[in-house]
Design a protein around this motif. Structure first.
Motif, short mmCIF file in Angstrom:
data_model
loop_
_atom_site.label_atom_id
_atom_site.label_comp_id
_atom_site.label_asym_id
_atom_site.label_seq_id
_atom_site.Cartn_x
_atom_site.Cartn_y
_atom_site.Cartn_z
N GLU A 70 0.82 -1.23 0.00
CA GLU A 70 0.00 0.00 0.00
C GLU A 70 0.85 1.27 0.00
O GLU A 70 0.45 2.30 -0.53
CB GLU A 70 -0.96 0.03 1.20
N VAL A 108 -6.40 -0.65 -1.22
CA VAL A 108 -6.97 -1.39 -0.09
C VAL A 108 -7.68 -2.68 -0.45
O VAL A 108 -7.35 -3.76 0.04
CB VAL A 108 -7.93 -0.51 0.75
N LYS A 140 -15.19 1.18 6.99
CA LYS A 140 -14.25 1.14 8.11
C LYS A 140 -14.56 0.01 9.07
O LYS A 140 -13.87 -0.23 10.04
CB LYS A 140 -14.26 2.49 8.83
N GLU A 149 -10.17 -10.06 5.46
CA GLU A 149 -10.09 -9.51 6.81
C GLU A 149 -8.67 -9.54 7.37
O GLU A 149 -8.46 -9.78 8.56
CB GLU A 149 -11.06 -10.26 7.76
N SER A 150 -7.69 -9.32 6.49
CA SER A 150 -6.32 -9.34 6.98
C SER A 150 -5.98 -8.05 7.74
O SER A 150 -4.96 -7.95 8.39
CB SER A 150 -5.33 -9.59 5.85
N TYR A 151 -6.85 -7.04 7.66
CA TYR A 151 -6.66 -5.83 8.45
C TYR A 151 -7.62 -5.85 9.63
O TYR A 151 -8.76 -6.28 9.49
CB TYR A 151 -7.02 -4.59 7.63
N THR A 152 -7.17 -5.34 10.76
CA THR A 152 -8.11 -5.12 11.85
C THR A 152 -8.92 -3.86 11.48
O THR A 152 -8.49 -3.08 10.62
CB THR A 152 -7.37 -4.85 13.17
N SER A 153 -10.06 -3.65 12.16
CA SER A 153 -10.88 -2.47 11.85
C SER A 153 -10.07 -1.20 12.02
O SER A 153 -10.19 -0.24 11.26
CB SER A 153 -12.08 -2.40 12.77
N GLU A 155 -6.75 -0.82 11.71
CA GLU A 155 -5.79 -0.67 10.60
C GLU A 155 -6.50 -0.17 9.34
O GLU A 155 -6.02 0.69 8.62
CB GLU A 155 -5.12 -2.01 10.29
N LEU A 156 -7.67 -0.75 9.13
CA LEU A 156 -8.44 -0.37 7.95
C LEU A 156 -8.82 1.11 8.03
O LEU A 156 -8.72 1.85 7.05
CB LEU A 156 -9.70 -1.25 7.89
N LEU A 159 -5.78 3.21 7.22
CA LEU A 159 -5.44 3.10 5.80
C LEU A 159 -6.40 3.95 4.96
O LEU A 159 -5.98 4.71 4.08
CB LEU A 159 -5.53 1.62 5.39
#
Ligand code: DNO
Length: 345
Positions: A70, A108, A140, A149-153, A155-156, A159
């Protein structure tokens, strides 16, 4: 053309020998899945995949995907290091005979669907997209089917905040910067970079999307004329954009199309669709006209049957079960054979 099949590595429930049993199958399209995005793919891991393919008598000439970090898309100062890593991964892939890398530049999110198992009247089920449903989701705090779902909320959230000020122009410039950074590795290895279109080809949650149709193709080729810069022509992604004339795009860019994803969709509304069986008759895209354009304009790259439905009771990885993709492969073999023979008659 060379017919290929996507294989998700050793964790894929579909054995390589089954893939080899599909008529005319030359190889698989795969990736190293256990290396974090941005890190260099170790040669040992790549060699292991290659050996497995060789044991099954399948080639491994196409990689899908080497994901882009990213920070590169965001144009952050750290991008130079990530680009250097990417170039090293290209060099490592070149050592085992890889010829083509499919990648995307979607911020993303990769491909998005709102339904993974929409029931069809014949008892099969398919991936589907309904724009209104997507628009009502909170990006979000996203729990979408298929989204890994490799990002936590949290982190998302961060980003998405970082992307707030990134315009289409900036994203495009960042793509060009990336490509210019890796082209020397492509020149050295002969590997061709095939960008996948945005899927679906429109902005999502305010995030810019820039590879959506023929204008993007023109712009990208103009900005990076190096012959290793080209496209993954994904009929389902581009075809979701109602304005895209797919045979025309092939006519104009056949020398830049290195890899083709052949997939059928059925339009259900202005922006909505269900993924259908590959045959022309079963959906909205003229797969015959697309294959004819590929043959007529001298396409000689890789093809894979893209997303299938779940049929015959299979409960496959969304889009990537065995049966319907194998039927797709058989149909595509028939189309190519007929069109090529008539052409040479
Ligand atoms: C979905 C795929 C995409 C594709 C990437 C390429 O089924 O077509 O996930 O692999 O966008 O980078």
């Amino acid at each position: 053309m060379k017919l290929t099949f996507r294989w998700y590595g050793e964790k894929d429930s579909i054995p390589l020998e089954f893939i080899k049993q599909i008529p005319n199958m030359s190889g698989v399209v795969t990736a190293v899945y256990d290396t974090p995005v941005g890190q260099i793919w170790e040669l040992e891991k790549i060699k292991r995949l290659k050996e497995l393919c060789e044991q099954a008598n399948l080639e491994m000439e196409v990689i899908e995907s080497v994901p882009v970090h990213e920070d590169i898309k965001l144009g952050k100062p750290s991008r130079d290091q990530w680009i250097a890593n990417y170039a090293q991964t290209i060099r490592n892939l070149g050592k085992v005979g890889v010829r083509c890398i499919c990648y995307n530049f979607m911020p993303v999110f990769d491909w998005l669907r709102t339904d993974l198992k929409r029931s069809n009247p014949d008892g099969s089920n398919s991936l589907a997209y309904t724009h209104d449903i997507l628009m009502k989701l909170n990006p979000k705090n996203l729990h979408l089917p298929g989204w890994d779902e490799s990002y936590t909320s949290e982190e998302l959230y961060h980003l998405l905040e970082e992307y707030k000020d990134i315009t289409h122009e900036q994203l495009f410039d960042n793509l060009i910067y990336f490509l210019n950074g890796i082209m020397p590795a492509c020149d050295e290895t002969g590997i061709r970079m095939a960008i996948h279109p945005d899927d679906p080809p429109w902005d999502m949650f305010g995030l810019p999307r820039i590879i959506t149709g023929i204008d993007s193709y023109a712009r990208l080729v103009k900005a990076v004329p190096n012959p290793h810069n080209g496209f993954t022509f994904c009929t389902g992604s581009l075809g979701a954009g109602r304005k895209n004339n797919l045979p025309q795009m092939i006519k104009e860019y056949s020398d830049r199309i290195f890899f083709v994803h052949l997939r059928q969709i059925q339009y259900t509304n202005e922006m909505d669709f269900i993924e259908a069986g590959h045959m022309t008759k079963t959906g909205s895209l003229d797969i015959f006209a697309i294959v004819k354009a590929l043959v007529d304009y001298g396409f000689d790259g890789y093809v894979r049957p893209d997303h299938g439905r779940n049929i015959w009771g299979e409960d496959g990885k969304p889009g990537y079960g065995l049966y319907d993709r194998a039927l797709g492969a058989a149909y595509l073999n028939g189309l190519f054979e007929a069109i090529e023979k008539l052409r040479n008659a």
